[in-house]
Design a protein around this motif. Structure first.
Motif, mmCIF file in Angstrom:
data_model
loop_
_atom_site.group_PDB
_atom_site.id
_atom_site.type_symbol
_atom_site.label_atom_id
_atom_site.label_comp_id
_atom_site.label_asym_id
_atom_site.label_seq_id
_atom_site.Cartn_x
_atom_site.Cartn_y
_atom_site.Cartn_z
ATOM 1 N N VAL A 189 33.264 7.579 23.377
ATOM 2 C CA VAL A 189 31.955 6.982 23.729
ATOM 3 C C VAL A 189 30.870 7.839 22.832
ATOM 4 O O VAL A 189 29.976 7.258 22.066
ATOM 5 N N GLU A 190 31.141 9.236 22.759
ATOM 6 C CA GLU A 190 30.133 10.196 22.048
ATOM 7 C C GLU A 190 30.099 9.982 20.606
ATOM 8 O O GLU A 190 29.160 10.238 20.023
ATOM 9 N N PHE A 191 31.292 10.214 20.097
ATOM 10 C CA PHE A 191 31.507 10.397 18.752
ATOM 11 C C PHE A 191 32.476 9.106 17.853
ATOM 12 O O PHE A 191 32.693 9.295 16.833
ATOM 13 N N SER A 192 32.881 8.329 18.581
ATOM 14 C CA SER A 192 33.815 7.138 18.058
ATOM 15 C C SER A 192 35.056 8.117 17.439
ATOM 16 O O SER A 192 35.335 9.185 18.058
ATOM 17 N N PHE A 193 35.518 7.650 16.292
ATOM 18 C CA PHE A 193 36.760 8.533 15.574
ATOM 19 C C PHE A 193 36.239 9.238 14.805
ATOM 20 O O PHE A 193 36.757 9.296 13.383
ATOM 21 N N SER A 194 35.256 9.841 14.925
ATOM 22 C CA SER A 194 34.563 10.823 13.818
ATOM 23 C C SER A 194 35.553 12.296 13.733
ATOM 24 O O SER A 194 36.434 12.590 14.635
ATOM 25 N N GLN A 195 34.979 13.378 12.947
ATOM 26 C CA GLN A 195 35.657 14.456 13.092
ATOM 27 C C GLN A 195 35.542 15.129 14.256
ATOM 28 O O GLN A 195 36.430 16.106 14.576
ATOM 29 N N HIS A 196 34.404 14.815 14.893
ATOM 30 C CA HIS A 196 34.182 15.664 16.273
ATOM 31 C C HIS A 196 35.241 15.366 17.226
ATOM 32 O O HIS A 196 35.684 16.012 18.027
ATOM 33 N N PHE A 197 35.540 13.895 17.246
ATOM 34 C CA PHE A 197 36.704 13.457 18.097
ATOM 35 C C PHE A 197 38.020 14.194 17.901
ATOM 36 O O PHE A 197 38.452 14.821 18.977
ATOM 37 N N PHE A 198 38.246 14.050 16.596
ATOM 38 C CA PHE A 198 39.501 14.686 16.491
ATOM 39 C C PHE A 198 39.621 16.211 16.714
ATOM 40 O O PHE A 198 40.899 16.627 17.223
ATOM 41 N N ILE A 199 38.658 16.960 16.148
ATOM 42 C CA ILE A 199 38.546 18.359 16.461
ATOM 43 C C ILE A 199 38.505 18.698 17.954
ATOM 44 O O ILE A 199 39.530 19.660 18.540
ATOM 45 N N TYR A 200 37.722 18.076 18.748
ATOM 46 C CA TYR A 200 37.773 18.298 20.068
ATOM 47 C C TYR A 200 39.104 17.949 21.000
ATOM 48 O O TYR A 200 39.423 18.556 21.882
ATOM 49 N N CYS A 201 39.652 16.937 20.480
ATOM 50 C CA CYS A 201 40.751 16.293 21.218
ATOM 51 C C CYS A 201 42.027 17.449 20.775
ATOM 52 O O CYS A 201 42.609 17.678 21.789
ATOM 53 N N SER A 202 42.045 17.842 19.722
ATOM 54 C CA SER A 202 43.174 18.806 19.398
ATOM 55 C C SER A 202 42.779 20.118 20.099
ATOM 56 O O SER A 202 43.644 20.748 20.827
ATOM 57 N N ILE A 203 41.587 20.569 20.267
ATOM 58 C CA ILE A 203 41.251 21.969 21.011
ATOM 59 C C ILE A 203 41.753 21.560 22.460
ATOM 60 O O ILE A 203 42.328 22.371 23.194
ATOM 61 N N TYR A 204 41.235 20.467 23.115
ATOM 62 C CA TYR A 204 41.621 20.141 24.455
ATOM 63 C C TYR A 204 42.968 20.329 24.614
ATOM 64 O O TYR A 204 43.376 20.892 25.685
ATOM 65 N N TYR A 205 43.930 19.607 23.820
ATOM 66 C CA TYR A 205 45.309 19.489 24.123
ATOM 67 C C TYR A 205 46.207 20.749 24.025
ATOM 68 O O TYR A 205 46.927 21.142 24.811
ATOM 69 N N PHE A 206 45.532 21.537 22.842
ATOM 70 C CA PHE A 206 46.072 23.031 22.580
ATOM 71 C C PHE A 206 45.880 23.670 23.950
ATOM 72 O O PHE A 206 46.623 24.729 24.363
ATOM 73 N N LEU A 207 44.566 23.733 24.287
ATOM 74 C CA LEU A 207 43.987 24.754 25.530
ATOM 75 C C LEU A 207 44.928 24.234 26.656
ATOM 76 O O LEU A 207 45.128 25.015 27.630
ATOM 77 N N ALA A 208 44.910 23.139 26.828
ATOM 78 C CA ALA A 208 45.827 22.320 28.094
ATOM 79 C C ALA A 208 47.319 23.030 28.062
ATOM 80 O O ALA A 208 47.862 23.549 29.053
ATOM 81 N N PHE A 209 47.874 23.071 26.964
ATOM 82 C CA PHE A 209 49.225 23.648 26.703
ATOM 83 C C PHE A 209 49.214 25.262 27.122
ATOM 84 O O PHE A 209 50.234 25.631 27.793
ATOM 85 N N PHE A 210 48.114 26.023 26.537
ATOM 86 C CA PHE A 210 47.952 27.510 26.723
ATOM 87 C C PHE A 210 47.784 27.481 28.296
ATOM 88 O O PHE A 210 48.033 28.680 28.829
#
Length: 236
Positions: free
Chosen positions: A89-110
């Motif tokens: 909703v905030e970023f659509s499929f911009s760079q922020h969306f993909f970067i924040y998604c990646s960080i979220y999933y990796f942090l969830a793994f850790f």
């Protein structure tokens, strides 16, 4: 339609990440195999592996051996779709969306590896850095800014580790360096500062309630994970 698909796929992805985080540190295969109970190793049915629904349907206990399922897994399956829809909703499929998604999933793994094993795997940390670097290059973000953030974040967090090494793990420091590098030193510092506050408050509360002993090691990634979500929501 897009938010609905994000909810479905994000729930599936976080379920896979939880399995991978359980298995990777102990070198247990997690690809191309049937899901099994963590306790009695019995193969799970389809109804037992549906995100969110399975936990509610089974009332938080495994069907085969009646052992409680960690509430952390259910919480992640609830938080993840909500956070991903927020990002869309905030970023659509911009760079922020993909970067924040990646960080979220990796942090969830850790988060899972830290809770279960007090361990942040270097191989996944390298993949974490490489993934964010790939997005940085794909979206043609300013490379000079990245280099500056990497140098500043590395110097600050390594110095902090040298001074307070008994109070924080090197794996946590590596995470902070990556966050500060790709989110910018300022946002990385906000995450760092709020994680310290959350961790200190939780530790003092646990000590006051005698839930843990003074010398007990406590996983710190859960506070980094929580701080990242809060700061990313507040700053956007």
């Amino acid at each position: 339609m897009v938010p609905f698909l994000i909810i479905i796929y994000s729930a599936i992805i976080i379920s896979f990440i939880q399995v991978a985080a359980e298995c990777f540190p102990i070198k247990k295969p997690f690809l191309f195999r049937f899901s099994e109970c963590n306790y009695c190793k019995k193969t799970l049915t389809f109804l037992q592996i549906i995100p969110v629904f399975s936990f509610l349907f089974l009332k938080g206990k495994s069907k085969c051996c009646k052992v409680s399922i960690p509430f952390t897994y259910f919480l992640l399956e609830i938080i993840t779709p909500c956070y991903m829809v927020f990002l869309y909703v905030e970023f659509s499929f911009s760079q922020h969306f993909f970067i924040y998604c990646s960080i979220y999933y990796f942090l969830a793994f850790f988060l899972i590896t830290d809770i279960l094993y007090m361990y942040v795997p270097n191989a996944i940390m390298f993949l974490f850095f490489s993934t964010l670097l790939l997005f940085y290059l794909l979206f043609q973000l300013p490379f000079s800014t990245l280099v500056y953030s990497i140098i500043l974040s590395s110097l600050f967090y390594l110095l902090f580790y040298l001074i307070f090494r008994k109070g924080i793990g090197l794996g946590d420091i590596k995470i902070f360096i990556v966050l500060g590098s790709f989110l910018g030193f300022k946002m990385g510092y906000f995450i760092f500062f709020s994680a310290i506050l959350l961790g200190t408050f939780s530790l003092l509360t646990a000590l006051a309630l005698k839930k843990i002993k003074k010398d007990n090691q406590v996983p710190f990634v859960p506070y980094i994970f929580t701080s990242f979500i809060l700061i990313s929501i507040l700053i956007t």
